[in-house]
Scaffold this motif. Structure first.
Motif, PDB file in Angstrom:
ATOM      1  N   PRO A  77       0.842  -1.213   0.000  1.00 31.26           N
ATOM      2  CA  PRO A  77       0.000   0.000   0.000  1.00 31.26           C
ATOM      3  C   PRO A  77       0.868   1.251   0.000  1.00 31.26           C
ATOM      4  N   SER A  78       0.250   2.379  -0.286  1.00 32.23           N
ATOM      5  CA  SER A  78       1.001   3.634  -0.327  1.00 32.23           C
ATOM      6  C   SER A  78       1.574   3.960   1.044  1.00 32.23           C
ATOM      7  N   ALA A  79       2.674   4.728   1.028  1.00 31.02           N
ATOM      8  CA  ALA A  79       3.316   5.105   2.287  1.00 31.02           C
ATOM      9  C   ALA A  79       2.368   5.910   3.171  1.00 31.02           C
ATOM     10  N   TYR A  80       1.509   6.717   2.536  1.00 27.94           N
ATOM     11  CA  TYR A  80       0.540   7.512   3.320  1.00 27.94           C
ATOM     12  C   TYR A  80      -0.430   6.603   4.060  1.00 27.94           C
ATOM     13  N   ARG A  81      -0.885   5.567   3.357  1.00 33.23           N
ATOM     14  CA  ARG A  81      -1.836   4.643   3.985  1.00 33.23           C
ATOM     15  C   ARG A  81      -1.152   3.830   5.087  1.00 33.23           C
ATOM     16  N   LEU A  82       0.071   3.421   4.837  1.00 28.51           N
ATOM     17  CA  LEU A  82       0.824   2.683   5.851  1.00 28.51           C
ATOM     18  C   LEU A  82       1.132   3.572   7.052  1.00 28.51           C
ATOM     19  N   GLU A  83       1.334   4.852   6.803  1.00 27.70           N
ATOM     20  CA  GLU A  83       1.593   5.787   7.911  1.00 27.70           C
ATOM     21  C   GLU A  83       0.402   5.833   8.863  1.00 27.70           C
ATOM     22  N   LYS A  84      -0.821   5.822   8.313  1.00 31.74           N
ATOM     23  CA  LYS A  84      -2.019   5.791   9.156  1.00 31.74           C
ATOM     24  C   LYS A  84      -2.109   4.482   9.929  1.00 31.74           C
ATOM     25  N   ALA A  85      -1.707   3.372   9.278  1.00 28.94           N
ATOM     26  CA  ALA A  85      -1.723   2.076   9.957  1.00 28.94           C
ATOM     27  C   ALA A  85      -0.705   2.056  11.097  1.00 28.94           C
ATOM     28  N   VAL A  86       0.491   2.619  10.839  1.00 31.75           N
ATOM     29  CA  VAL A  86       1.522   2.691  11.886  1.00 31.75           C
ATOM     30  C   VAL A  86       1.020   3.515  13.066  1.00 31.75           C
TER      31      VAL A  86
END
Length: 578
Positions: A77-86
């Motif tokens: 997934p995009s880094a932005y989406r992964l950032e929200k997951a993190v």
């Protein structure tokens, strides 16, 4: 009511959409290992619904997609989406999940060529993995950090990263990845012209991969050994290891055949080189192998003396190289456009989400406002009904008291009449005459009390009628413009029923008089309507007749009631009946 229904529909739609997404996520989780491709298709179907996912659902989605990227090599997934997951796992998840998701976020930044961000994320994830003593994860992070350093041509740091990966995999007893880390160290040493050291690491990798790796892993190590021996000039050893690599990997050995062809061309073994070139044209994951074969064919043709073929292959090589370069540029443009479109789509979704949130808040505020108004209206309605009820109770009590006083008055009158008769017969008897005077005094006092009580009852009764909801309703209806053509009363049967019941409780004498005179139909309705003291025009509008007809109706009622006085109104007549 419409607002309630709209709010219910919006909430139901949101709940159904959320339920469908959660259902797809659960199905994808079940298929994650049994059928990863079907799992990916399910997850891909909800990839565009980022703004409709909750934080928990988005984190779970990213974790599943990250697992699939390891198993079937799909995109992260995009880094932005992964950032929200993190961010979610940092607040709500375990430290293990937080560290692993940070590791995937670093990989996503690496894929987007944001190397500084990738390294920063990797460092934080590595510290967490070491604290947890998750040596497998720590090994992967070290190796991916080394990949970043390799991409920026910082070979010493890359070598250090792979070495730390070896240590971590050794602690985790993961021989396969330990061997692959040694292989990568050997390649870094070869890039740095440390060929003897490169061979040492490649042999260490080979000794480990024999026990724990598969045939493809063994082939990659043997390929590395062959290339390093070729760089050293040990062509017999290079040929031996390259052919071993070919035999170990029957699926993707085209790059090794290409290396062998290049090796044979250097030693003018043209037939062997041509044979290897033909075998190198099989499908391969290395996208540069077939391009480089055109150059190898050009060298082969030149060594054979076929300059036309050499020129043809060289032109083809240049043309293919230009095509690939253009294709890469186009891909970069497409990738940039995709990122732009994704960002634009994300912003539109955020705007839509904010708009939807605004609608929900607006509906909620309207609902609260309407409920507040309903509660306020019910409060004042109950208060008014209570006041009317208390007035009715008071009037009923006063009417009862008045009736008792009237009965007592009649009894006193009868007694007074008897005493008067007796007084005429015994007027010479002083004692009886004194009783007469006492009774007269009581009679006059009682008469005065009756007058005061009657006046109070009349005033309260008038106020009750004037403040009643029926009177207000009649005034509202009488303000309607009518053409007096339909000849249909504005007063509905239900309202007439309320009028009869109300007047019977306030003016019991009216009901008795109407029953005594046997008044029915329009005359009976007008008798009850006259109690509300409306003018002629208002009564005409309510009854939907001409004002002249109202005057005639009033005259007929007076005739039936034997009202001879000209200036007395019907209300004054009813009020006089008590």
């Amino acid at each position: 009511m419409r607002i309630y229904f709209l709010t219910f529909i919006l909430l139901l739609q949101a709940c159904n959409q959320s339920f469908d997404i959660r259902s797809d996520l659960r199905k994808a989780e079940k298929l994650l290992y049994a059928d990863p491709k079907s799992s990916y298709q399910l997850l891909d179907s909800i990839s565009s619904t980022e703004t409709t996912l909750s934080e928990k659902e988005n984190a779970f989605y990213c974790m599943l997609m990250a697992h699939l990227s390891d198993s079937i090599h799909t995109d992260l997934p995009s880094a932005y989406r992964l950032e929200k997951a993190v961010s979610y796992y940092k607040k709500n998840g375990s430290t293990q999940d937080f560290a692993r998701m940070s590791y995937y976020q670093g990989r996503s930044y690496y894929n987007e060529r944001k190397y500084d961000k990738a390294l920063a994320i990797y460092m934080d994830a590595l510290n967490l993995a070491v604290e947890l003593e998750d040596w497998n994860l720590a090994g992967y992070i070290n190796c991916y950090m080394a990949d970043v350093y390799n991409a920026i041509l910082s070979y010493p740091l890359a070598k250090k990263g792979y070495m730390q990966g070896v240590v971590c995999f050794q602690k985790a007893k993961n021989q396969r990845n330990q061997a692959l880390a040694y292989r990568d160290i050997g390649r870094i040493c070869a890039y740095s012209d440390s060929l003897d050291l490169a061979l040492d690491y490649m042999y260490m990798a080979d000794s480990l991969v024999k026990e724990a790796g598969d045939s493809a892993d063994r082939a990659s190590v043997l390929n590395g050994l062959g290339n390093i021996y070729a760089l050293k000039g040990d062509f017999s050893s290079a040929e031996k290891y390259l052919w071993k690599a070919v035999h170990f990997d029957n699926i993707d050995n085209a790059p090794t055949y290409k290396a062998l062809a290049h090796f044979y061309l250097q030693h003018n073994k043209l037939e062997e080189a041509e044979s290897c070139i033909e075998k190198a044209y099989k499908p391969t994951a290395n996208k540069y192998t077939h391009l480089e074969l055109s150059y190898t064919n050009a060298v082969l043709a030149e060594k054979k003396g076929d300059l036309n073929s050499a020129l043809f292959y060289m032109k083809k090589y240049i043309s293919d190289a230009d095509s690939i370069r253009r294709l890469q540029n186009d891909n970069k443009i497409l990738e940039i456009e995709k990122k732009y479109n994704n960002t634009l789509y994300l912003l539109e979704n955020i705007e839509l989400k904010n708009h939807r949130l605004y609608l929900y808040l607006l509906c909620g505020l309207l609902l609260i406002l309407i409920m507040s108004l309903i509660l306020i209206y019910q409060y004042f309605l109950r208060k008014r009904n209570l006041r009317i009820h208390q007035q009715e109770i008071k009037i009923h009590k006063q009417t009862k008291d008045l009736s008792d006083l009237l009965n007592a008055f009649k009894i006193k009158q009868l007694e007074l009449s008897n005493i008067t008769i007796q007084l005429d017969e015994y007027k010479k008897k002083q004692g009886l005459y004194d009783d007469y005077l006492c009774l007269m005094e009581q009679f006059q006092k009682l008469s005065k009390e009756n007058v005061v009580l009657l006046q109070s009852i009349k005033e309260n009764r008038f106020l009750l009628i004037e403040s009643s909801s029926i009177k207000r309703n009649l005034l509202e209806l009488s303000s309607t413009k009518r053409l007096f053509k339909k000849k249909t009363s504005l007063i509905t049967p239900g309202l007439w029923k309320k009028i009869f019941s109300f007047i019977d409780s306030v003016f019991p004498s009216i009901k008795l008089m109407i029953e005594e005179k046997q008044i029915e139909g329009r005359l009976r309705q007008y008798c009850y309507l006259s109690v509300f003291c409306l003018d002629t025009n208002q009564e005409a509008i309510l009854l939907d007749i001409q004002p002249e007809s109202v005057s005639k109706l009033r005259f007929r009622v007076k005739q039936v009631l034997n009202i001879t006085k000209q200036n007395i109104t019907l209300y004054e007549y009813w009020d006089g009946l008590c």
